[in-house]
Design an enzyme around this catalytic site. Structure first.
Site, PDB file in Angstrom:
ATOM      1  N   GLY A  15       0.687  -1.197   0.124  1.00 63.58           N
ATOM      2  CA  GLY A  15      -0.094   0.010  -0.012  1.00 63.58           C
ATOM      3  C   GLY A  15       0.846   1.156   0.152  1.00 63.58           C
ATOM      4  CB  SER A  16       4.241   2.365  -0.966  1.00 66.20           C
ATOM      5  OG  SER A  16       4.276   2.001  -2.397  1.00 66.20           O
ATOM      6  CG  LEU A  97     -10.850  -4.480 -11.538  1.00 61.36           C
ATOM      7  CD1 LEU A  97     -11.044  -2.904 -11.749  1.00 61.36           C
ATOM      8  CD2 LEU A  97     -11.391  -5.210 -10.308  1.00 61.36           C
ATOM      9  CG  ASN A 111      -4.477   0.813 -12.699  1.00 62.41           C
ATOM     10  OD1 ASN A 111      -4.232   0.375 -11.290  1.00 62.41           O
ATOM     11  ND2 ASN A 111      -3.766  -0.076 -13.488  1.00 62.41           N
ATOM     12  CG  HIS A 113       0.793   0.073 -16.307  1.00 56.56           C
ATOM     13  ND1 HIS A 113       0.735  -1.254 -15.817  1.00 56.56           N
ATOM     14  CD2 HIS A 113       1.665   0.227 -17.489  1.00 56.56           C
ATOM     15  CE1 HIS A 113       1.367  -2.023 -16.678  1.00 56.56           C
ATOM     16  NE2 HIS A 113       2.035  -1.417 -17.454  1.00 56.56           N
ATOM     17  CG  ASP A 146     -14.821  -3.976 -20.267  1.00 58.12           C
ATOM     18  OD1 ASP A 146     -14.882  -3.777 -19.030  1.00 58.12           O
ATOM     19  OD2 ASP A 146     -15.840  -3.870 -20.987  1.00 58.12           O
ATOM     20  CG  ASP A 149      -2.460  -2.049 -17.672  1.00 61.37           C
ATOM     21  OD1 ASP A 149      -2.974  -1.460 -16.733  1.00 61.37           O
ATOM     22  OD2 ASP A 149      -1.659  -2.848 -17.673  1.00 61.37           O
ATOM     23  CD  GLU A 178       4.365   3.282  -9.539  1.00 64.04           C
ATOM     24  OE1 GLU A 178       3.609   2.872  -8.790  1.00 64.04           O
ATOM     25  OE2 GLU A 178       5.085   2.507 -10.253  1.00 64.04           O
TER      26      GLU A 178
END
Length: 199
Positions: A15-16, A97, A111, A113, A146, A149, A178
């Site tokens: 969880g960083s 997902l 998200n 990546h 869907d 990435d 990030e």
């Protein structure tokens, strides 16, 4: 009434990135707040990190659901609804997902990546960048669709490769980028949701 956008973060591990998002959302001018952290892994270290930061954190273990990924996601979605969540941020969430959950949160799920998409979707991004002789790697925040990435890109940060880089050394530098990029892009996204300019 708190007008800030209510955000949930989905994690699977340490969880960083989530911790960076939680910290950034504490800023007095943040247009959002992190109201819930959900992990599919009850042993995820990020759950304790979130709780220590004063954020509700729950585990919804995927294993009892077997191969029924949608049933697991329906439990997650119910938790998101109970918490009044408006935007979902995936941060090291290691489950693919289903179209059901992606559809439920279409246009409201982000998200991060660890590559400069569309380069290197999927796994082993740092090794692939090094093997290709790229001058730079980096990270991308995108909306979730869907395709893996493939969603619309909201922001990117470049990280130069240096001589002698290994996947691990590159990953450590990209992770720093990030934390900054995701915090910034999430704030900008939530400000737009609120109709507030961050410029």
């Amino acid at each position: 009434m708190d007008a800030r956008t209510r955000v949930a973060v989905l994690i699977s591990g340490g969880g960083s990135n989530m911790a960076a998002l939680v910290e950034a959302a504490k800023a007095s001018d943040a247009p959002h707040r992190i109201v819930l952290v959900v992990s599919n892994n009850p042993d995820a270290g990020g759950l304790a990190l979130a709780q220590a930061a004063g954020v509700e954190a729950i585990a919804i273990d995927h294993r009892p659901f077997g191969k029924d990924r949608e049933a697991h996601e329906r439990e997650i979605d119910a938790a998101l609804a109970t918490a009044g969540v408006q935007v979902v941020a995936l941060a090291g969430y290691m489950r693919v997902l289903t179209p059901w959950l992606v559809g439920r949160w279409s246009g409201r799920m982000l998200n991060i990546h660890p590559s400069l998409l569309p380069k290197y979707p999927g796994l082993h991004t740092h090794a692939r960048a090094i093997e290709s002789g790229d001058a730079e790697a980096g990270c991308t925040v995108h909306l979730v669709t869907d395709g893996v990435d493939e969603g619309p890109i909201l922001g990117q940060a470049e990280v130069p490769l240096v001589a002698g880089d290994t996947p691990d050394s590159l990953a450590q530098r990209v992770l720093v980028a990030e934390h900054d990029l995701y915090s910034r892009v999430l704030a900008e996204f939530c400000a737009q949701q609120n109709g507030v300019s961050r410029s």
